[in-house]
Design a protein around this motif. Sequence first.
Motif, PDB file in Angstrom:
ATOM      1  N   UNK A  32       0.852  -1.190   0.000  1.00 26.78           N
ATOM      2  CA  UNK A  32       0.000   0.000   0.000  1.00 26.78           C
ATOM      3  C   UNK A  32       0.890   1.244   0.000  1.00 26.78           C
ATOM      4  N   UNK A  33       1.514   1.534  -1.143  1.00 23.50           N
ATOM      5  CA  UNK A  33       2.564   2.560  -1.158  1.00 23.50           C
ATOM      6  C   UNK A  33       2.058   3.952  -0.797  1.00 23.50           C
ATOM      7  N   UNK A  34       2.829   4.622   0.046  1.00 21.20           N
ATOM      8  CA  UNK A  34       2.495   5.976   0.491  1.00 21.20           C
ATOM      9  C   UNK A  34       3.349   7.031  -0.211  1.00 21.20           C
ATOM     10  N   UNK A  35       4.111   6.605  -1.195  1.00 21.02           N
ATOM     11  CA  UNK A  35       4.958   7.491  -1.999  1.00 21.02           C
ATOM     12  C   UNK A  35       5.262   6.741  -3.285  1.00 21.02           C
ATOM     13  N   UNK A  36       5.733   7.441  -4.333  1.00 19.30           N
ATOM     14  CA  UNK A  36       6.046   6.752  -5.581  1.00 19.30           C
ATOM     15  C   UNK A  36       7.010   5.575  -5.393  1.00 19.30           C
ATOM     16  N   UNK A  37       7.947   5.723  -4.476  1.00 19.19           N
ATOM     17  CA  UNK A  37       8.825   4.610  -4.088  1.00 19.19           C
ATOM     18  C   UNK A  37       8.572   4.332  -2.612  1.00 19.19           C
ATOM     19  N   UNK A  38       8.156   3.118  -2.288  1.00 21.03           N
ATOM     20  CA  UNK A  38       7.900   2.753  -0.887  1.00 21.03           C
ATOM     21  C   UNK A  38       8.318   1.293  -0.729  1.00 21.03           C
ATOM     22  N   UNK A  39       9.486   1.125  -0.140  1.00 23.87           N
ATOM     23  CA  UNK A  39      10.069  -0.215   0.034  1.00 23.87           C
ATOM     24  C   UNK A  39      10.264  -0.468   1.523  1.00 23.87           C
ATOM     25  N   UNK A  40       9.998  -1.708   1.937  1.00 27.07           N
ATOM     26  CA  UNK A  40      10.229  -2.120   3.320  1.00 27.07           C
ATOM     27  C   UNK A  40      11.499  -2.960   3.370  1.00 27.07           C
ATOM     28  N   UNK A  41      12.394  -2.607   4.285  1.00 25.08           N
ATOM     29  CA  UNK A  41      13.625  -3.377   4.504  1.00 25.08           C
ATOM     30  C   UNK A  41      13.513  -4.058   5.855  1.00 25.08           C
ATOM     31  N   UNK A  42      13.704  -5.375   5.853  1.00 24.92           N
ATOM     32  CA  UNK A  42      13.540  -6.123   7.093  1.00 24.92           C
ATOM     33  C   UNK A  42      14.770  -6.991   7.343  1.00 24.92           C
ATOM     34  N   UNK A  43      15.123  -7.175   8.620  1.00 19.08           N
ATOM     35  CA  UNK A  43      16.179  -8.135   8.923  1.00 19.08           C
ATOM     36  C   UNK A  43      15.608  -9.543   8.799  1.00 19.08           C
ATOM     37  N   UNK A  44      16.415 -10.465   8.314  1.00 20.44           N
ATOM     38  CA  UNK A  44      15.937 -11.855   8.287  1.00 20.44           C
ATOM     39  C   UNK A  44      15.819 -12.404   9.706  1.00 20.44           C
ATOM     40  N   UNK A  45      16.611 -11.863  10.615  1.00 20.96           N
ATOM     41  CA  UNK A  45      16.463 -12.235  12.031  1.00 20.96           C
ATOM     42  C   UNK A  45      15.119 -11.723  12.527  1.00 20.96           C
ATOM     43  N   UNK A  46      14.338 -12.550  13.208  1.00 20.13           N
ATOM     44  CA  UNK A  46      12.998 -12.143  13.623  1.00 20.13           C
ATOM     45  C   UNK A  46      12.961 -11.268  14.874  1.00 20.13           C
ATOM     46  N   UNK A  47      13.316  -9.998  14.721  1.00 20.99           N
ATOM     47  CA  UNK A  47      13.137  -9.025  15.800  1.00 20.99           C
ATOM     48  C   UNK A  47      11.745  -8.409  15.630  1.00 20.99           C
ATOM     49  N   UNK A  48      10.950  -8.374  16.695  1.00 18.70           N
ATOM     50  CA  UNK A  48       9.576  -7.875  16.574  1.00 18.70           C
ATOM     51  C   UNK A  48       9.535  -6.361  16.375  1.00 18.70           C
TER      52      UNK A  48
END
Length: 114
Positions: A32-48
């Motif tokens: 649900x992009x809130x800007x023309x570019x909207x990317x989520x970066x996540x660690x593969x380690x499961x930190x909540x």
Amino acid sequence: MSDTLFGKIIRREVPADIVYEDEDVLGFNDISPQAPLHVLFIPKKPLATIDDARADDALLLGRLMLAAAGYARAQGVAADGYRLVVNCNAHGGQTVFHLHVHLLAGRRMHWPPG
Ligand code: AMP
């Protein structure tokens, strides 16, 4: 932490538009992009949340930020500018409890945020 949607994206159990991956970090377009570019970066380690990060996560957090900044540079939006956002818990507006950095770019951001 319990399993989350983003854990399922890391394991490819749920589809996502993945645009970046390295040993520690995954990046995918926000649904649900809130800007023309909207990317989520996540660690593969499961930190909540960022509140769950500890001193021994410092390198991982650095890699997470550098992945987002490097992607912005590669996309040619760094000179104009962009915003990185980490929401934490209820008052921060966090809805998915797997730590993520929002990269928002392609338009002028406003301050203060809502
Ligand atoms: P937050 O409110 O900081 O927890 O952000 C969660 C983000 O995840 C929101 O911007 C959502 O649009 C996004 N999101 C939710 N489900 C998906 C999905 N399946 N694929 C990509 N992004 C998602």
